[in-house]
Write a protein that holds these residues in place. Sequence first.
Motif, mmCIF file in Angstrom:
data_model
loop_
_atom_site.group_PDB
_atom_site.id
_atom_site.type_symbol
_atom_site.label_atom_id
_atom_site.label_comp_id
_atom_site.label_asym_id
_atom_site.label_seq_id
_atom_site.Cartn_x
_atom_site.Cartn_y
_atom_site.Cartn_z
ATOM 1 N N ASN A 81 0.810 -1.220 0.000
ATOM 2 C CA ASN A 81 0.000 0.000 0.000
ATOM 3 C C ASN A 81 0.844 1.271 0.000
ATOM 4 N N LYS A 82 2.148 1.125 -0.253
ATOM 5 C CA LYS A 82 3.019 2.282 -0.301
ATOM 6 C C LYS A 82 3.284 2.695 -1.746
ATOM 7 N N LYS A 83 3.789 3.906 -1.904
ATOM 8 C CA LYS A 83 4.118 4.389 -3.245
ATOM 9 C C LYS A 83 5.312 3.625 -3.820
ATOM 10 N N TYR A 84 5.326 3.519 -5.127
ATOM 11 C CA TYR A 84 6.431 2.877 -5.849
ATOM 12 C C TYR A 84 6.689 1.461 -5.318
ATOM 13 N N ARG A 85 5.627 0.715 -5.090
ATOM 14 C CA ARG A 85 5.798 -0.612 -4.501
ATOM 15 C C ARG A 85 6.599 -1.545 -5.409
ATOM 16 N N LEU A 86 6.415 -1.431 -6.728
ATOM 17 C CA LEU A 86 7.170 -2.286 -7.641
ATOM 18 C C LEU A 86 8.652 -1.966 -7.574
ATOM 19 N N LEU A 87 8.979 -0.687 -7.501
ATOM 20 C CA LEU A 87 10.382 -0.283 -7.406
ATOM 21 C C LEU A 87 10.977 -0.731 -6.072
ATOM 22 N N ARG A 88 10.206 -0.568 -5.004
ATOM 23 C CA ARG A 88 10.667 -1.031 -3.693
ATOM 24 C C ARG A 88 10.907 -2.538 -3.708
ATOM 25 N N TYR A 89 9.970 -3.258 -4.302
ATOM 26 C CA TYR A 89 10.066 -4.712 -4.361
ATOM 27 C C TYR A 89 11.321 -5.139 -5.125
ATOM 28 N N ALA A 90 11.545 -4.512 -6.267
ATOM 29 C CA ALA A 90 12.712 -4.865 -7.078
ATOM 30 C C ALA A 90 14.011 -4.542 -6.336
ATOM 31 N N GLY A 91 14.037 -3.395 -5.635
ATOM 32 C CA GLY A 91 15.239 -3.013 -4.907
ATOM 33 C C GLY A 91 15.585 -3.981 -3.795
ATOM 34 N N VAL A 92 14.585 -4.413 -3.028
ATOM 35 C CA VAL A 92 14.833 -5.353 -1.934
ATOM 36 C C VAL A 92 15.256 -6.710 -2.478
ATOM 37 N N MET A 93 14.613 -7.151 -3.547
ATOM 38 C CA MET A 93 14.932 -8.473 -4.096
ATOM 39 C C MET A 93 16.334 -8.515 -4.695
ATOM 40 N N VAL A 94 16.818 -7.392 -5.190
ATOM 41 C CA VAL A 94 18.193 -7.342 -5.704
ATOM 42 C C VAL A 94 19.179 -7.642 -4.584
ATOM 43 N N VAL A 95 18.821 -7.275 -3.359
ATOM 44 C CA VAL A 95 19.683 -7.557 -2.206
ATOM 45 C C VAL A 95 19.464 -8.975 -1.696
ATOM 46 N N VAL A 96 18.202 -9.427 -1.687
ATOM 47 C CA VAL A 96 17.860 -10.722 -1.100
ATOM 48 C C VAL A 96 18.407 -11.878 -1.936
ATOM 49 N N VAL A 97 18.329 -11.781 -3.252
ATOM 50 C CA VAL A 97 18.760 -12.893 -4.113
ATOM 51 C C VAL A 97 20.226 -13.254 -3.895
ATOM 52 N N PRO A 98 21.151 -12.297 -3.849
ATOM 53 C CA PRO A 98 22.544 -12.685 -3.547
ATOM 54 C C PRO A 98 22.711 -13.318 -2.174
ATOM 55 N N LEU A 99 21.847 -12.910 -1.210
ATOM 56 C CA LEU A 99 21.934 -13.504 0.126
ATOM 57 C C LEU A 99 21.537 -14.974 0.137
ATOM 58 N N SER A 100 20.856 -15.426 -0.930
ATOM 59 C CA SER A 100 20.453 -16.832 -0.992
ATOM 60 C C SER A 100 21.580 -17.731 -1.481
ATOM 61 N N ILE A 101 22.664 -17.118 -2.002
ATOM 62 C CA ILE A 101 23.772 -17.917 -2.543
ATOM 63 C C ILE A 101 24.437 -18.786 -1.464
ATOM 64 N N PRO A 102 24.700 -18.290 -0.243
ATOM 65 C CA PRO A 102 25.275 -19.178 0.779
ATOM 66 C C PRO A 102 24.433 -20.409 1.061
ATOM 67 N N VAL A 103 23.098 -20.253 1.014
ATOM 68 C CA VAL A 103 22.227 -21.411 1.221
ATOM 69 C C VAL A 103 22.435 -22.427 0.106
ATOM 70 N N MET A 104 22.567 -21.923 -1.119
ATOM 71 C CA MET A 104 22.796 -22.816 -2.257
ATOM 72 C C MET A 104 24.140 -23.539 -2.134
ATOM 73 N N LEU A 105 25.169 -22.820 -1.692
ATOM 74 C CA LEU A 105 26.499 -23.435 -1.527
ATOM 75 C C LEU A 105 26.473 -24.487 -0.418
ATOM 76 N N LEU A 106 25.717 -24.214 0.643
ATOM 77 C CA LEU A 106 25.570 -25.214 1.708
ATOM 78 C C LEU A 106 24.915 -26.473 1.170
ATOM 79 N N MET A 107 23.918 -26.328 0.320
ATOM 80 C CA MET A 107 23.263 -27.498 -0.266
ATOM 81 C C MET A 107 24.225 -28.270 -1.176
ATOM 82 N N LEU A 108 25.099 -27.551 -1.895
ATOM 83 C CA LEU A 108 26.101 -28.232 -2.709
ATOM 84 C C LEU A 108 27.067 -29.032 -1.836
ATOM 85 N N HIS A 109 27.423 -28.474 -0.690
ATOM 86 C CA HIS A 109 28.311 -29.179 0.227
ATOM 87 C C HIS A 109 27.648 -30.460 0.727
#
Length: 465
Positions: free
Chosen positions: A171-199
Amino acid sequence: MDKHINSKQAANLEFWIAIGSIVVSFIATCIDDFPLRSVLFSHLLTLVLYLVLYFHLAPTVEKNGKTSAGPAFLILALITIATLTGAVPTYMATLLSVKLLLIYFNRNKKVPENLLMYDAILLFAIWMLAISCCWMLAANHAIRTYVFAVPLPMILVYLYAVHGLLPGIWNKKYRLLRYAGVMVVVVPLSIPVMLLMLHLFEQHHFYSGIQLPYTYQINEATISIGMVGNTISQLVIVIPCAWSVYKKRNEHTQAEIYTLKTELGKSDAHLHFLKSQINPHFLFNALNTLYGTALQENAERTGEGIQKLGDMMRLMLQENIQDIIPLTNDLEYLKNYIMLQELRTATSPDISIETRIEEVSQDLQITPMLLIPFVENAFKHGISLRHPSHIKITAQTKGETLYFDVHNSIHLKPDNDPEKGQSGIGLENVKQRLQLLYPGKHELMIRENGKEFFVHLTLQLTTNA
Protein backbone atom coordinates in the motif's frame (compact mmCIF):
# COMPACT_ATOMS: atom_id res chain seq x y z
CA MET A 1 -22.90 -36.51 6.86
CA ASP A 2 -22.26 -38.91 3.99
CA LYS A 3 -19.42 -36.69 2.77
CA HIS A 4 -17.83 -36.82 6.23
CA ILE A 5 -18.11 -40.61 6.36
CA ASN A 6 -16.60 -41.02 2.88
CA SER A 7 -13.74 -38.69 3.80
CA LYS A 8 -13.03 -40.68 6.93
CA GLN A 9 -13.11 -43.96 5.03
CA ALA A 10 -10.71 -42.57 2.40
CA ALA A 11 -8.33 -41.42 5.16
CA ASN A 12 -8.40 -44.86 6.79
CA LEU A 13 -7.77 -46.55 3.43
CA GLU A 14 -4.84 -44.23 2.72
CA PHE A 15 -3.41 -44.93 6.20
CA TRP A 16 -3.38 -48.70 5.78
CA ILE A 17 -2.01 -48.50 2.24
CA ALA A 18 0.88 -46.35 3.49
CA ILE A 19 1.61 -48.67 6.44
CA GLY A 20 1.45 -51.68 4.12
CA SER A 21 3.87 -50.02 1.69
CA ILE A 22 6.39 -49.39 4.46
CA VAL A 23 6.14 -53.01 5.68
CA VAL A 24 6.48 -54.44 2.15
CA SER A 25 9.47 -52.17 1.47
CA PHE A 26 11.14 -53.32 4.69
CA ILE A 27 10.67 -57.01 3.84
CA ALA A 28 11.85 -56.55 0.25
CA THR A 29 14.97 -54.65 1.35
CA CYS A 30 15.83 -57.34 3.92
CA ILE A 31 15.58 -60.01 1.22
CA ASP A 32 18.15 -58.07 -0.85
CA ASP A 33 20.71 -58.63 1.93
CA PHE A 34 21.09 -54.99 2.89
CA PRO A 35 22.36 -54.34 6.47
CA LEU A 36 19.46 -55.10 8.80
CA ARG A 37 20.28 -52.32 11.25
CA SER A 38 20.36 -49.66 8.53
CA VAL A 39 17.18 -50.97 6.90
CA LEU A 40 15.32 -51.18 10.21
CA PHE A 41 16.32 -47.63 11.21
CA SER A 42 15.38 -46.08 7.85
CA HIS A 43 11.97 -47.74 7.75
CA LEU A 44 11.19 -47.00 11.39
CA LEU A 45 12.08 -43.34 10.76
CA THR A 46 9.81 -43.33 7.72
CA LEU A 47 7.00 -44.83 9.81
CA VAL A 48 7.45 -42.26 12.58
CA LEU A 49 7.47 -39.34 10.13
CA TYR A 50 4.35 -40.64 8.38
CA LEU A 51 2.52 -41.08 11.70
CA VAL A 52 3.44 -37.51 12.68
CA LEU A 53 2.04 -36.28 9.38
CA TYR A 54 -1.14 -38.34 9.72
CA PHE A 55 -1.97 -37.73 13.37
CA HIS A 56 -0.55 -34.23 13.92
CA LEU A 57 0.01 -32.14 10.81
CA ALA A 58 -3.07 -33.30 8.87
CA PRO A 59 -5.58 -32.51 11.68
CA THR A 60 -3.79 -29.20 12.34
CA VAL A 61 -4.10 -28.09 8.72
CA GLU A 62 -7.69 -29.29 8.31
CA LYS A 63 -9.19 -27.80 11.49
CA ASN A 64 -10.63 -24.32 11.88
CA GLY A 65 -8.76 -21.46 13.46
CA LYS A 66 -5.34 -19.87 13.20
CA THR A 67 -2.52 -22.30 13.96
CA SER A 68 1.13 -21.67 14.83
CA ALA A 69 3.34 -22.58 11.88
CA GLY A 70 6.28 -23.52 14.12
CA PRO A 71 5.49 -27.25 14.55
CA ALA A 72 4.70 -27.56 10.83
CA PHE A 73 8.09 -26.08 9.85
CA LEU A 74 9.83 -28.39 12.33
CA ILE A 75 8.16 -31.43 10.74
CA LEU A 76 9.08 -30.20 7.26
CA ALA A 77 12.68 -29.68 8.38
CA LEU A 78 12.87 -33.22 9.76
CA ILE A 79 11.52 -34.72 6.54
CA THR A 80 13.91 -32.60 4.48
CA ILE A 81 16.94 -33.58 6.53
CA ALA A 82 15.94 -37.26 6.49
CA THR A 83 15.57 -37.15 2.69
CA LEU A 84 18.75 -35.20 1.98
CA THR A 85 20.91 -37.40 4.20
CA GLY A 86 19.40 -40.61 2.89
CA ALA A 87 18.11 -41.61 6.35
CA VAL A 88 14.78 -42.20 4.61
CA PRO A 89 14.93 -44.36 1.45
CA THR A 90 14.28 -42.41 -1.71
CA TYR A 91 11.12 -44.29 -2.61
CA MET A 92 9.83 -43.82 0.96
CA ALA A 93 10.52 -40.09 0.63
CA THR A 94 8.11 -40.21 -2.28
CA LEU A 95 5.42 -41.60 0.04
CA LEU A 96 6.01 -38.77 2.53
CA SER A 97 5.89 -36.21 -0.29
CA VAL A 98 2.57 -37.55 -1.54
CA LYS A 99 1.18 -37.39 2.01
CA LEU A 100 2.25 -33.74 2.25
CA LEU A 101 0.44 -33.01 -1.02
CA LEU A 102 -2.72 -34.72 0.29
CA ILE A 103 -2.52 -32.62 3.45
CA TYR A 104 -2.21 -29.47 1.34
CA PHE A 105 -5.18 -30.27 -0.88
CA ASN A 106 -7.33 -31.15 2.16
CA ARG A 107 -6.40 -27.93 3.99
CA ASN A 108 -8.96 -25.58 5.48
CA LYS A 109 -9.08 -22.80 2.89
CA LYS A 110 -11.13 -20.53 5.15
CA VAL A 111 -8.20 -19.64 7.42
CA PRO A 112 -6.03 -17.12 5.52
CA GLU A 113 -3.79 -16.70 8.59
CA ASN A 114 -2.34 -20.15 7.83
CA LEU A 115 -1.25 -19.32 4.27
CA LEU A 116 2.45 -19.30 5.17
CA MET A 117 2.20 -22.85 6.49
CA TYR A 118 0.15 -24.00 3.49
CA ASP A 119 2.64 -22.55 1.01
CA ALA A 120 5.58 -24.13 2.83
CA ILE A 121 3.91 -27.55 2.86
CA LEU A 122 3.22 -27.42 -0.88
CA LEU A 123 6.66 -26.19 -1.90
CA PHE A 124 8.61 -28.60 0.32
CA ALA A 125 6.42 -31.50 -0.86
CA ILE A 126 7.14 -30.70 -4.51
CA TRP A 127 10.87 -30.34 -3.79
CA MET A 128 11.12 -33.66 -1.94
CA LEU A 129 9.15 -35.36 -4.69
CA ALA A 130 11.46 -33.91 -7.33
CA ILE A 131 14.55 -35.18 -5.46
CA SER A 132 13.05 -38.66 -5.17
CA CYS A 133 12.13 -38.76 -8.85
CA CYS A 134 15.62 -37.61 -9.93
CA TRP A 135 17.32 -40.34 -7.95
CA MET A 136 14.92 -43.12 -8.86
CA LEU A 137 14.99 -42.18 -12.56
CA ALA A 138 18.80 -41.86 -12.49
CA ALA A 139 18.81 -38.32 -13.88
CA ASN A 140 22.16 -36.91 -15.01
CA HIS A 141 24.51 -35.12 -12.64
CA ALA A 142 23.58 -31.59 -13.72
CA ILE A 143 19.88 -32.13 -13.12
CA ARG A 144 20.53 -33.77 -9.75
CA THR A 145 22.76 -30.88 -8.73
CA TYR A 146 20.12 -28.32 -9.67
CA VAL A 147 17.25 -30.19 -8.00
CA PHE A 148 19.27 -30.80 -4.84
CA ALA A 149 20.85 -27.35 -4.35
CA VAL A 150 18.66 -24.66 -5.95
CA PRO A 151 15.02 -25.18 -4.77
CA LEU A 152 15.63 -24.48 -1.05
CA PRO A 153 16.92 -20.90 -1.56
CA MET A 154 14.10 -20.39 -4.07
CA ILE A 155 11.53 -21.51 -1.51
CA LEU A 156 12.96 -19.31 1.23
CA VAL A 157 13.06 -16.22 -1.00
CA TYR A 158 9.50 -16.87 -2.23
CA LEU A 159 8.10 -17.26 1.29
CA TYR A 160 9.87 -14.09 2.42
CA ALA A 161 8.58 -12.11 -0.57
CA VAL A 162 4.95 -13.24 -0.34
CA HIS A 163 4.54 -13.31 3.44
CA GLY A 164 7.11 -10.78 4.66
CA LEU A 165 8.08 -8.17 2.08
CA LEU A 166 5.00 -7.58 -0.09
CA PRO A 167 2.44 -7.19 2.74
CA GLY A 168 4.56 -4.36 4.17
CA ILE A 169 5.03 -2.38 0.94
CA TRP A 170 1.89 -3.14 -1.06
CA ASN A 171 0.00 0.00 0.00
CA LYS A 172 3.02 2.28 -0.30
CA LYS A 173 4.12 4.39 -3.25
CA TYR A 174 6.43 2.88 -5.85
CA ARG A 175 5.80 -0.61 -4.50
CA LEU A 176 7.17 -2.29 -7.64
CA LEU A 177 10.38 -0.28 -7.41
CA ARG A 178 10.67 -1.03 -3.69
CA TYR A 179 10.07 -4.71 -4.36
CA ALA A 180 12.71 -4.87 -7.08
CA GLY A 181 15.24 -3.01 -4.91
CA VAL A 182 14.83 -5.35 -1.93
CA MET A 183 14.93 -8.47 -4.10
CA VAL A 184 18.19 -7.34 -5.70
CA VAL A 185 19.68 -7.56 -2.21
CA VAL A 186 17.86 -10.72 -1.10
CA VAL A 187 18.76 -12.89 -4.11
CA PRO A 188 22.54 -12.69 -3.55
CA LEU A 189 21.93 -13.50 0.13
CA SER A 190 20.45 -16.83 -0.99
CA ILE A 191 23.77 -17.92 -2.54
CA PRO A 192 25.27 -19.18 0.78
CA VAL A 193 22.23 -21.41 1.22
CA MET A 194 22.80 -22.82 -2.26
CA LEU A 195 26.50 -23.44 -1.53
CA LEU A 196 25.57 -25.21 1.71
CA MET A 197 23.26 -27.50 -0.27
CA LEU A 198 26.10 -28.23 -2.71
CA HIS A 199 28.31 -29.18 0.23
CA LEU A 200 25.64 -31.58 1.51
CA PHE A 201 25.30 -32.96 -2.00
CA GLU A 202 29.03 -33.64 -2.07
CA GLN A 203 29.29 -35.18 1.39
CA HIS A 204 26.08 -37.19 1.53
CA HIS A 205 25.08 -38.64 -1.80
CA PHE A 206 22.63 -41.55 -1.43
CA TYR A 207 20.69 -43.75 -3.76
CA SER A 208 17.52 -45.41 -2.46
CA GLY A 209 18.74 -45.03 1.11
CA ILE A 210 22.02 -46.93 0.60
CA GLN A 211 25.24 -44.89 0.40
CA LEU A 212 27.26 -45.35 -2.76
CA PRO A 213 31.00 -46.09 -2.52
CA TYR A 214 31.78 -42.78 -4.24
CA THR A 215 30.73 -39.13 -3.85
CA TYR A 216 30.42 -36.22 -6.21
CA GLN A 217 33.07 -33.55 -5.79
CA ILE A 218 32.35 -29.85 -5.89
CA ASN A 219 34.18 -28.34 -8.84
CA GLU A 220 33.84 -25.30 -11.03
CA ALA A 221 31.20 -26.97 -13.16
CA THR A 222 29.11 -27.91 -10.11
CA ILE A 223 29.36 -24.41 -8.62
CA SER A 224 28.50 -22.91 -12.01
CA ILE A 225 25.39 -25.05 -12.24
CA GLY A 226 24.33 -23.91 -8.77
CA MET A 227 25.13 -20.22 -9.27
CA VAL A 228 23.59 -19.89 -12.72
CA GLY A 229 20.60 -22.07 -11.82
CA ASN A 230 19.91 -20.14 -8.62
CA THR A 231 20.26 -16.70 -10.21
CA ILE A 232 18.13 -17.44 -13.26
CA SER A 233 15.49 -19.26 -11.21
CA GLN A 234 15.21 -16.41 -8.72
CA LEU A 235 14.94 -13.74 -11.42
CA VAL A 236 12.74 -15.61 -13.89
CA ILE A 237 10.58 -17.74 -11.59
CA VAL A 238 10.58 -16.62 -7.96
CA ILE A 239 10.44 -12.82 -8.23
CA PRO A 240 7.61 -12.57 -10.82
CA CYS A 241 5.67 -15.50 -9.33
CA ALA A 242 5.78 -14.04 -5.81
CA TRP A 243 4.50 -10.69 -7.13
CA SER A 244 1.77 -12.31 -9.18
CA VAL A 245 0.58 -14.63 -6.41
CA TYR A 246 0.42 -11.87 -3.80
CA LYS A 247 -1.34 -9.51 -6.21
CA LYS A 248 -3.96 -12.14 -7.01
CA ARG A 249 -4.49 -13.00 -3.35
CA ASN A 250 -4.75 -9.34 -2.40
CA GLU A 251 -7.36 -8.69 -5.09
CA HIS A 252 -9.32 -11.71 -3.88
CA THR A 253 -9.12 -10.49 -0.29
CA GLN A 254 -10.26 -7.00 -1.25
CA ALA A 255 -13.20 -8.49 -3.18
CA GLU A 256 -14.19 -10.53 -0.11
CA ILE A 257 -13.93 -7.46 2.14
CA TYR A 258 -16.12 -5.47 -0.26
CA THR A 259 -18.69 -8.27 -0.33
CA LEU A 260 -18.70 -8.52 3.47
CA LYS A 261 -19.10 -4.76 3.84
CA THR A 262 -21.97 -4.79 1.37
CA GLU A 263 -23.72 -7.64 3.18
CA LEU A 264 -23.07 -5.99 6.54
CA GLY A 265 -24.56 -2.77 5.25
CA LYS A 266 -27.65 -4.59 4.04
CA SER A 267 -28.00 -6.42 7.34
CA ASP A 268 -27.55 -3.22 9.34
CA ALA A 269 -30.11 -1.36 7.24
CA HIS A 270 -32.50 -4.27 7.47
CA LEU A 271 -32.03 -4.46 11.23
CA HIS A 272 -32.82 -0.78 11.68
CA PHE A 273 -35.91 -1.26 9.53
CA LEU A 274 -37.05 -4.16 11.69
CA LYS A 275 -36.56 -2.10 14.85
CA SER A 276 -38.59 0.74 13.38
CA GLN A 277 -41.41 -1.72 12.68
CA ILE A 278 -41.49 -3.12 16.20
CA ASN A 279 -41.96 0.17 18.08
CA PRO A 280 -45.16 1.47 16.43
CA HIS A 281 -46.55 -2.05 16.36
CA PHE A 282 -46.31 -2.28 20.12
CA LEU A 283 -47.62 1.26 20.69
CA PHE A 284 -50.87 0.40 18.94
CA ASN A 285 -51.28 -2.69 21.10
CA ALA A 286 -50.56 -0.71 24.28
CA LEU A 287 -53.03 2.04 23.38
CA ASN A 288 -55.73 -0.52 22.70
CA THR A 289 -55.05 -2.07 26.08
CA LEU A 290 -55.38 1.28 27.86
CA TYR A 291 -58.55 2.01 25.96
CA GLY A 292 -60.10 -1.28 27.07
CA THR A 293 -59.02 -0.69 30.67
CA ALA A 294 -60.57 2.79 30.72
CA LEU A 295 -63.91 1.35 29.60
CA GLN A 296 -63.90 -1.36 32.27
CA GLU A 297 -62.69 0.46 35.38
CA ASN A 298 -62.17 3.84 36.96
CA ALA A 299 -59.29 6.22 36.43
CA GLU A 300 -57.18 4.58 39.17
CA ARG A 301 -56.47 1.48 37.13
CA THR A 302 -56.04 3.60 34.04
CA GLY A 303 -53.47 5.67 35.85
CA GLU A 304 -51.59 2.56 36.91
CA GLY A 305 -51.60 1.39 33.32
CA ILE A 306 -50.34 4.74 32.10
CA GLN A 307 -47.53 4.58 34.66
CA LYS A 308 -46.44 1.15 33.42
CA LEU A 309 -46.66 2.35 29.86
CA GLY A 310 -44.53 5.37 30.74
CA ASP A 311 -41.82 3.12 32.15
CA MET A 312 -41.92 1.05 28.99
CA MET A 313 -41.86 4.12 26.74
CA ARG A 314 -38.82 5.41 28.60
CA LEU A 315 -36.95 2.18 27.95
CA MET A 316 -37.99 2.14 24.33
CA LEU A 317 -36.84 5.69 23.73
CA GLN A 318 -33.59 5.47 25.69
CA GLU A 319 -32.37 1.90 25.26
CA ASN A 320 -34.08 0.44 22.21
CA ILE A 321 -31.76 2.45 19.97
CA GLN A 322 -28.73 0.73 21.53
CA ASP A 323 -27.23 -2.46 20.17
CA ILE A 324 -27.26 -4.24 23.54
CA ILE A 325 -28.74 -3.46 26.96
CA PRO A 326 -28.58 -5.19 30.36
CA LEU A 327 -30.77 -8.28 30.50
CA THR A 328 -32.28 -7.01 33.75
CA ASN A 329 -33.66 -3.95 31.92
CA ASP A 330 -35.18 -6.07 29.18
CA LEU A 331 -36.80 -8.39 31.73
CA GLU A 332 -38.13 -5.37 33.64
CA TYR A 333 -39.69 -4.17 30.41
CA LEU A 334 -41.24 -7.61 30.03
CA LYS A 335 -42.69 -7.52 33.55
CA ASN A 336 -44.23 -4.09 32.98
CA TYR A 337 -45.85 -5.30 29.78
CA ILE A 338 -47.31 -8.36 31.52
CA MET A 339 -48.62 -6.26 34.43
CA LEU A 340 -50.19 -3.89 31.89
CA GLN A 341 -51.96 -6.83 30.26
CA GLU A 342 -53.05 -8.16 33.66
CA LEU A 343 -54.89 -4.88 34.27
CA ARG A 344 -56.99 -5.63 31.22
CA THR A 345 -57.77 -9.20 32.22
CA ALA A 346 -58.07 -8.79 36.01
CA THR A 347 -61.87 -8.93 35.91
CA SER A 348 -61.96 -12.21 33.97
CA PRO A 349 -61.67 -15.18 36.36
CA ASP A 350 -61.29 -17.66 33.49
CA ILE A 351 -57.98 -16.11 32.40
CA SER A 352 -54.86 -17.55 34.03
CA ILE A 353 -51.58 -15.69 33.64
CA GLU A 354 -48.58 -17.32 35.29
CA THR A 355 -45.11 -15.77 35.18
CA ARG A 356 -41.81 -16.93 36.64
CA ILE A 357 -39.08 -14.50 35.72
CA GLU A 358 -36.02 -15.18 37.86
CA GLU A 359 -33.59 -12.51 38.99
CA VAL A 360 -30.38 -12.30 36.99
CA SER A 361 -27.23 -12.62 39.07
CA GLN A 362 -24.75 -11.74 36.31
CA ASP A 363 -24.36 -8.58 34.26
CA LEU A 364 -25.63 -10.22 31.09
CA GLN A 365 -26.28 -8.20 27.93
CA ILE A 366 -28.99 -8.74 25.32
CA THR A 367 -30.25 -7.06 22.17
CA PRO A 368 -33.37 -5.06 23.12
CA MET A 369 -36.88 -6.09 22.09
CA LEU A 370 -36.04 -9.74 21.39
CA LEU A 371 -38.33 -11.31 24.00
CA ILE A 372 -41.37 -9.05 23.92
CA PRO A 373 -42.74 -10.21 20.51
CA PHE A 374 -43.27 -13.74 21.87
CA VAL A 375 -45.22 -12.37 24.85
CA GLU A 376 -47.17 -10.00 22.62
CA ASN A 377 -48.11 -12.92 20.41
CA ALA A 378 -49.26 -14.93 23.44
CA PHE A 379 -51.62 -12.19 24.64
CA LYS A 380 -52.80 -11.44 21.12
CA HIS A 381 -53.80 -15.01 20.27
CA GLY A 382 -54.02 -16.65 23.70
CA ILE A 383 -56.49 -14.43 25.56
CA SER A 384 -60.23 -14.44 25.14
CA LEU A 385 -62.55 -12.52 27.45
CA ARG A 386 -65.30 -15.02 26.67
CA HIS A 387 -63.47 -18.35 26.91
CA PRO A 388 -61.07 -19.93 29.42
CA SER A 389 -57.53 -18.88 28.57
CA HIS A 390 -54.06 -19.40 29.96
CA ILE A 391 -50.57 -18.02 29.49
CA LYS A 392 -47.39 -19.23 31.16
CA ILE A 393 -44.13 -17.31 30.81
CA THR A 394 -40.79 -18.38 32.31
CA ALA A 395 -37.32 -16.86 32.05
CA GLN A 396 -34.20 -18.12 33.79
CA THR A 397 -30.46 -18.04 33.30
CA LYS A 398 -27.75 -20.62 33.87
CA GLY A 399 -24.30 -19.19 33.46
CA GLU A 400 -24.45 -17.05 30.32
CA THR A 401 -27.40 -18.94 28.79
CA LEU A 402 -30.96 -17.60 28.87
CA TYR A 403 -33.86 -20.06 28.78
CA PHE A 404 -37.13 -18.41 27.80
CA ASP A 405 -40.47 -20.22 27.40
CA VAL A 406 -43.96 -19.05 26.49
CA HIS A 407 -46.96 -21.37 26.60
CA ASN A 408 -50.44 -20.10 25.77
CA SER A 409 -53.87 -21.21 24.67
CA ILE A 410 -55.13 -20.43 21.17
CA HIS A 411 -58.46 -18.89 20.30
CA LEU A 412 -59.66 -18.58 16.73
CA LYS A 413 -60.53 -15.09 15.62
CA PRO A 414 -64.06 -14.40 14.41
CA ASP A 415 -64.49 -14.27 10.66
CA ASN A 416 -65.15 -10.53 10.83
CA ASP A 417 -61.97 -9.83 12.80
CA PRO A 418 -59.56 -7.82 10.59
CA GLU A 419 -56.57 -9.63 12.17
CA LYS A 420 -57.86 -13.10 11.33
CA GLY A 421 -55.27 -14.97 9.28
CA GLN A 422 -52.54 -12.42 10.02
CA SER A 423 -49.65 -13.48 12.20
CA GLY A 424 -48.29 -9.94 12.52
CA ILE A 425 -44.76 -8.73 12.10
CA GLY A 426 -43.51 -9.49 15.61
CA LEU A 427 -42.50 -13.14 15.35
CA GLU A 428 -41.08 -12.85 11.86
CA ASN A 429 -39.02 -9.87 12.92
CA VAL A 430 -37.58 -11.57 15.94
CA LYS A 431 -36.67 -14.65 13.90
CA GLN A 432 -34.77 -12.49 11.42
CA ARG A 433 -33.05 -10.54 14.20
CA LEU A 434 -31.93 -13.74 15.89
CA GLN A 435 -30.42 -14.96 12.62
CA LEU A 436 -28.63 -11.64 12.11
CA LEU A 437 -27.43 -11.00 15.67
CA TYR A 438 -27.03 -14.45 17.23
CA PRO A 439 -25.98 -16.81 14.43
CA GLY A 440 -25.08 -20.17 15.93
CA LYS A 441 -25.79 -18.85 19.43
CA HIS A 442 -29.50 -19.45 19.72
CA GLU A 443 -32.04 -22.23 19.45
CA LEU A 444 -35.66 -21.34 18.74
CA MET A 445 -38.39 -23.97 18.82
CA ILE A 446 -42.00 -23.06 18.01
CA ARG A 447 -44.74 -25.67 18.20
CA GLU A 448 -48.46 -25.38 17.74
CA ASN A 449 -51.46 -27.67 17.89
CA GLY A 450 -55.15 -26.94 17.65
CA LYS A 451 -55.43 -25.53 21.17
CA GLU A 452 -52.00 -24.43 22.37
CA PHE A 453 -48.90 -22.58 21.23
CA PHE A 454 -45.38 -23.23 22.59
CA VAL A 455 -42.18 -21.19 22.25
CA HIS A 456 -38.79 -22.21 23.64
CA LEU A 457 -35.77 -19.95 23.14
CA THR A 458 -32.25 -20.74 24.29
CA LEU A 459 -29.88 -17.79 23.89
CA GLN A 460 -26.14 -17.53 24.52
CA LEU A 461 -25.52 -14.06 25.96
CA THR A 462 -22.43 -12.03 26.75
CA THR A 463 -21.37 -10.24 29.90
CA ASN A 464 -20.47 -6.58 30.18
CA ALA A 465 -16.72 -7.22 30.36
